[in-house]
Design a protein around this motif. Structure first.
Motif, PDB file in Angstrom:
ATOM      1  N   ALA A  44      38.962  31.943  40.179  1.00 52.99           N
ATOM      2  CA  ALA A  44      37.829  32.776  39.512  1.00 52.99           C
ATOM      3  C   ALA A  44      37.135  32.062  38.340  1.00 52.99           C
ATOM      4  O   ALA A  44      37.884  31.330  37.696  1.00 52.99           O
ATOM      5  CB  ALA A  44      38.054  34.105  39.210  1.00 52.99           C
ATOM      6  N   ASP A  45      35.675  32.111  38.493  1.00 59.37           N
ATOM      7  CA  ASP A  45      34.957  31.658  37.326  1.00 59.37           C
ATOM      8  C   ASP A  45      35.116  32.685  36.028  1.00 59.37           C
ATOM      9  O   ASP A  45      34.532  32.135  34.785  1.00 59.37           O
ATOM     10  CB  ASP A  45      33.503  31.277  37.728  1.00 59.37           C
ATOM     11  CG  ASP A  45      33.457  30.185  38.806  1.00 59.37           C
ATOM     12  OD1 ASP A  45      33.360  29.173  38.502  1.00 59.37           O
ATOM     13  OD2 ASP A  45      33.268  30.844  40.116  1.00 59.37           O
ATOM     14  N   GLN A  46      35.412  34.005  36.497  1.00 64.91           N
ATOM     15  CA  GLN A  46      35.284  35.037  35.422  1.00 64.91           C
ATOM     16  C   GLN A  46      36.155  36.033  36.098  1.00 64.91           C
ATOM     17  O   GLN A  46      36.414  36.288  37.244  1.00 64.91           O
ATOM     18  CB  GLN A  46      33.744  35.514  35.466  1.00 64.91           C
ATOM     19  CG  GLN A  46      33.556  36.479  34.394  1.00 64.91           C
ATOM     20  CD  GLN A  46      32.171  37.083  34.457  1.00 64.91           C
ATOM     21  OE1 GLN A  46      31.800  38.261  34.448  1.00 64.91           O
ATOM     22  NE2 GLN A  46      31.038  36.131  34.343  1.00 64.91           N
ATOM     23  N   PHE A  47      37.265  36.311  35.081  1.00 65.27           N
ATOM     24  CA  PHE A  47      38.296  37.239  35.581  1.00 65.27           C
ATOM     25  C   PHE A  47      38.303  38.350  34.295  1.00 65.27           C
ATOM     26  O   PHE A  47      38.215  38.248  33.223  1.00 65.27           O
ATOM     27  CB  PHE A  47      39.447  36.512  35.490  1.00 65.27           C
ATOM     28  CG  PHE A  47      40.780  37.811  35.747  1.00 65.27           C
ATOM     29  CD1 PHE A  47      40.870  38.423  36.920  1.00 65.27           C
ATOM     30  CD2 PHE A  47      41.635  37.750  34.817  1.00 65.27           C
ATOM     31  CE1 PHE A  47      42.025  39.222  37.017  1.00 65.27           C
ATOM     32  CE2 PHE A  47      42.763  38.693  34.967  1.00 65.27           C
ATOM     33  CZ  PHE A  47      42.705  39.273  36.000  1.00 65.27           C
ATOM     34  N   HIS A  48      38.529  39.628  34.990  1.00 63.05           N
ATOM     35  CA  HIS A  48      38.854  40.893  33.774  1.00 63.05           C
ATOM     36  C   HIS A  48      39.765  41.611  34.390  1.00 63.05           C
ATOM     37  O   HIS A  48      40.218  42.053  35.577  1.00 63.05           O
ATOM     38  CB  HIS A  48      37.255  41.874  34.029  1.00 63.05           C
ATOM     39  CG  HIS A  48      36.141  40.837  33.561  1.00 63.05           C
ATOM     40  ND1 HIS A  48      35.712  40.761  32.229  1.00 63.05           N
ATOM     41  CD2 HIS A  48      35.165  40.400  34.393  1.00 63.05           C
ATOM     42  CE1 HIS A  48      34.437  40.349  32.178  1.00 63.05           C
ATOM     43  NE2 HIS A  48      34.196  39.930  33.665  1.00 63.05           N
ATOM     44  N   PHE A  49      40.798  41.989  33.458  1.00 61.62           N
ATOM     45  CA  PHE A  49      41.758  42.914  33.750  1.00 61.62           C
ATOM     46  C   PHE A  49      40.995  44.375  33.592  1.00 61.62           C
ATOM     47  O   PHE A  49      40.271  44.541  33.104  1.00 61.62           O
ATOM     48  CB  PHE A  49      42.891  42.844  32.597  1.00 61.62           C
ATOM     49  CG  PHE A  49      44.049  41.887  32.613  1.00 61.62           C
ATOM     50  CD1 PHE A  49      44.687  41.749  33.718  1.00 61.62           C
ATOM     51  CD2 PHE A  49      44.142  41.054  31.642  1.00 61.62           C
ATOM     52  CE1 PHE A  49      45.695  40.739  33.867  1.00 61.62           C
ATOM     53  CE2 PHE A  49      45.233  40.060  31.865  1.00 61.62           C
ATOM     54  CZ  PHE A  49      45.843  39.978  32.888  1.00 61.62           C
TER      55      PHE A  49
END
Length: 764
Positions: free
Chosen positions: A214-219
């Motif tokens: 991913a270019d952007q990841f959020h838990f």
């Protein structure tokens, strides 16, 4: 089978990867990706190579067996069919039709023969106590499609080959190859998306294999996805970002959704989700501002306490941002065999809540009760108690919550029969096991997953091996049982016309039916020469007959319909045999409003059952966020549910059945890598080796699905040597999403502690 290369579709997951199987002297010499397959283009995962192992597996049953005091004993087919039909008929006669239960496992949807035979089989049994893997899997998606679009399997599919933003929540297509999104070579497709400037965003409690791309990841805190998605809806309305795009004149009740979202501000949900308010707004803004974008959710959002609402909201977000029926966003497929339209023509759109289960009062969906209540219906005395049971290609002891209670239920049945070629954790409780042929011994066409593919595509595979005279296909077993049950119900004889029909059905089999459906579908007979003669009649049908008249439905589906004029024609079973690599039917295309099946021809953005369930979501939001450990599942690319573990090449290497835990939680609990940990909830507990990783969100632990091959009396030697432990021996079957009836497989609270065997021995 003659030497040389033979082309097939791998049937082991939803991806439909093409394989090139090299045969030499009657044996499989190699299995490689089919470079000419239009959908997978040479990609395969490790499971495909194990097709050889499954076919040659010495543990696979080849003849019917029955349980005796001296162990399992082989029997002849006629004897087995008579025994099963007699027992099921007698149970129904003595205790009523609902005294027989049926469970259908996932492999059935990879088998067009089994799908064709299932309906007459279920009709012959006649029970309302039907169950399947659906309620442990995709049921929230089916309900959302039914409520919003008018048909239970009309799923919007990401046009991933043309999108510029792919937001993936609670899914791991790098391991699954997509689910309700048939997408072979997900890595390659994402690489190409990034090459044209696109972006991958992932939201998940674990930094999965997909998240690592991913270019952007959020838990995100497990079970809080509905709060995140509702806050994104809130943002769209609050910032005037709603743009319905092509669906503008088809959508109704957007104002109801706006009102419903008012209390769910990003600030209000931030603590529960673990995602900052600004990041939530940014997710909504990215989706709204990127013309070609798609938001995709799957198992992590489906199988949780708010799975129904979360799945509905994901659909809403795509619609509110103009991403439905838009190239590069979400589109409906047009498969060669259109089961959606065929079902609608027969009045089979799907239904929900027409009746409720006897013990817990859970709603049925499409005639099935939630799998989480199977044990209740067997163990609870009273009228309608299940006393006999049939499983077809399923292992619910390992795939449904509270597996130990379920095996207690199975062990107490008066009679049980399983259609399966393995003696596994479920079938070991059967009195009779009827083993079907292996996949390479039968023809193959993907009736179901063609409806979910990211590109329209058709492929037929002929049997690779001769099944042999003393074997039976799944469809032959189901039809034979159905025929014999019908005869017993009618007093031993059927009317001549009915008897001839059964004999013809059993003799013809599924492939001629497949050919008929292909020829009469939208890509069927090349109607160019006859169009001029019959087109006036077709136009008359379309103009004069009522919208829901069956003949109008036939005209709609026919290749003569002007709507299909631009589509390729001439599709038939012989045509697919002449193209063993498969036939490309083109990219997904906009199809609204023709593809809708709602009564008023509009999209229901705010169905009342979802709005009513928001009271529960409000109550959840009002509770303080907890810091208890919660459990999630996970999947590995080498594994598919519970039945792929008897292949040495798929289970070799380091132990994959581990408890994943964050370093902070491990330190707090005194756990070190390699320790054994006891994971428990109430009286349910298992023991697993510890794997410490920062890829997991603090406060979350993870166990893979499908393991637990340590039961006595099974017949899978490789699986038993790599037993692991079953996550479903910890999960409660009391925890369900009350809206839909889906099992809560993600987000249940657990206790974890160091397991010390010497202490356990002293207590004993």
């Amino acid at each position: 089978m003659e030497n040389g290369t033979h082309y097939r579709t791998c049937h082991l997951c939803e991806a439909m990867c093409g394989v090139a199987i090299e045969m030499k002297d009657g044996h499989i010499a190699s299995i490689k990706g089919d470079e000419e397959d239009p959908l997978s283009q040479g990609h395969i995962c490790p499971k495909a190579v194990a097709l050889k192992d499954l076919h040659e597996d010495a543990d696979r049953l080849r003849k019917p067996v029955r349980r005796t005091d001296n162990g399992w004993q082989e029997m002849e087919w006629d004897e087995a069919f008579d025994l099963v039909a007699d027992k099921l008929h007698q149970t129904r006669k003595e205790h009523g039709r609902n005294s027989v239960g049926v469970y259908l496992g996932n492999p059935n949807v990879h088998n067009h023969g089994s799908l064709v035979a299932t309906m007459p089989f279920l009709r012959a049994i006649g029970t309302q106590n039907r169950f399947s893997a659906t309620s442990n899997d995709q049921l929230p998606h089916m309900l959302a499609s039914l409520e919003m679009f008018g048909h239970q399997v009309l799923f919007p599919i990401p046009d991933i080959d043309n999108t510029d933003l792919f937001i993936c929540i609670g899914a791991n297509p790098m391991a699954s190859n997509g689910s309700l999104m048939t997408v072979p070579d997900f890595r390659g497709r994402i690489k190409r998306m990034k090459g044209r400037g696109g972006k991958l965003v992932v939201v998940d409690p674990r930094r999965t294999e997909t998240a690592k791309l991913a270019d952007q990841f959020h838990f995100i805190r497990p079970g809080s996805d509905a709060l995140l998605l509702m806050a994104m809806v809130h943002t769209l309305f609050a910032e005037d970002l709603v743009n319905l795009g092509p669906a503008e004149h088809l959508v109704k009740d957007a104002d109801l959704l706006r009102l419903a979202s008012l209390a769910f501000t990003p600030e209000a949900v931030s603590q529960h989700t673990g995602i900052a308010a600004d990041e939530i707004r940014n997710l909504a803004r990215q989706l709204a501002s990127t013309p070609k974008a798609a938001l995709y959710t799957r198992m992590g959002t489906s199988t949780q306490a708010f799975g129904g609402v979360a799945t509905w909201l994901a659909y809403c977000l795509n619609i509110l941002t103009g991403k439905l029926d838009t190239p590069g966003a979400m589109l409906f497929t047009q498969p060669a065999i259109d089961l959606v339209t065929l079902g609608a023509m027969a009045g089979q759109h799907g239904h929900f809540g027409k009746r409720h289960s006897r013990v817990k009062g859970l709603p049925e969906f499409a005639g099935e009760y939630p799998a989480s209540t199977m044990a209740d219906e067997i163990l609870t005395p009273g009228e309608g108690q299940v006393r006999a049971f049939v499983t077809v290609a399923g292992n619910p002891v390992l795939s449904s919550p509270n597996g130990k209670r379920l095996e207690q239920a199975f062990s107490g049945l008066e009679f049980m029969v399983s259609v399966d070629y393995y003696l596994n954790e479920t079938t070991r409780h059967a009195d009779v096991i009827l083993p079907p042929t292996a996949a390479l011994e039968r023809s193959h066409y993907d009736l179901i997953f063609s409806m979910f593919a990211v590109r329209n595509f058709a492929k037929y595979s002929e049997p690779l091996f001769d099944a042999g005279p003393d074997s039976r296909h799944d469809w032959q077993i189901l039809l034979e049982l159905a025929h014999r049950l019908e005869k017993r119900r009618k007093g031993g004889r059927l009317p001549l016309r009915s008897e001839l029909g059964w004999r013809a059905f059993k003799q013809v089999g599924p492939d001629p039916i497949l050919d008929l459906l292909l020829r009469t579908g939208p890509y069927g007979s090349d109607a160019g020469r006859v169009r001029g003669l019959v087109q006036p009649a077709i136009d008359l049908v379309m103009d004069v007959l009522p919208t829901r008249h069956p003949l109008r439905g036939l005209a709609n589906l026919s290749p003569l319909n002007r709507r299909w004029k631009a589509l390729p024609k001439g599709l038939s079973l012989p045509a697919l045999k002449d193209n063993p690599n498969g036939v490309d039917l083109g990219p997904l295309q906009p199809s609204l409003p023709d593809r809708l099946f709602t009564r008023d021809g509009r999209i229901n953005l705010a169905p009342r059952l979802y709005l009513q369930d928001l009271d529960r979501l409000h109550e959840h939001l009002a509770q303080p966020a907890t810091d208890t450990l919660v459990l999630i599942g996970r999947r590995h690319v080498r594994s598919n549910n519970s039945w792929m573990h008897n292949s040495q090449r798929l289970v070799k290497g380091k132990d994959r059945c581990t408890l994943m835990i964050h370093p902070k939680d491990a330190s707090r609990l005194g756990l070190q890598a390699g320790d054994s940990a006891e994971i428990s909830a109430e009286t349910r507990k298992i023991v697993l080796p510890v794997e410490i990783t920062e890829d997991l969100m603090p406060g979350v632990v993870s166990i893979p699905h499908g393991w637990g091959h340590n039961r006595q009396g099974t017949g899978q030697s490789v699986a038993a040597a790599h037993a692991g432990a079953s996550i479903n021996d910890v999960l409660s079957d009391e925890q369900i999403d009350p809206l839909v009836g889906t099992s809560v497989l993600n987000g249940q609270s657990v206790t974890v502690k160091v397991w010390r065997p010497e202490r356990q021995r002293k207590r004993a």
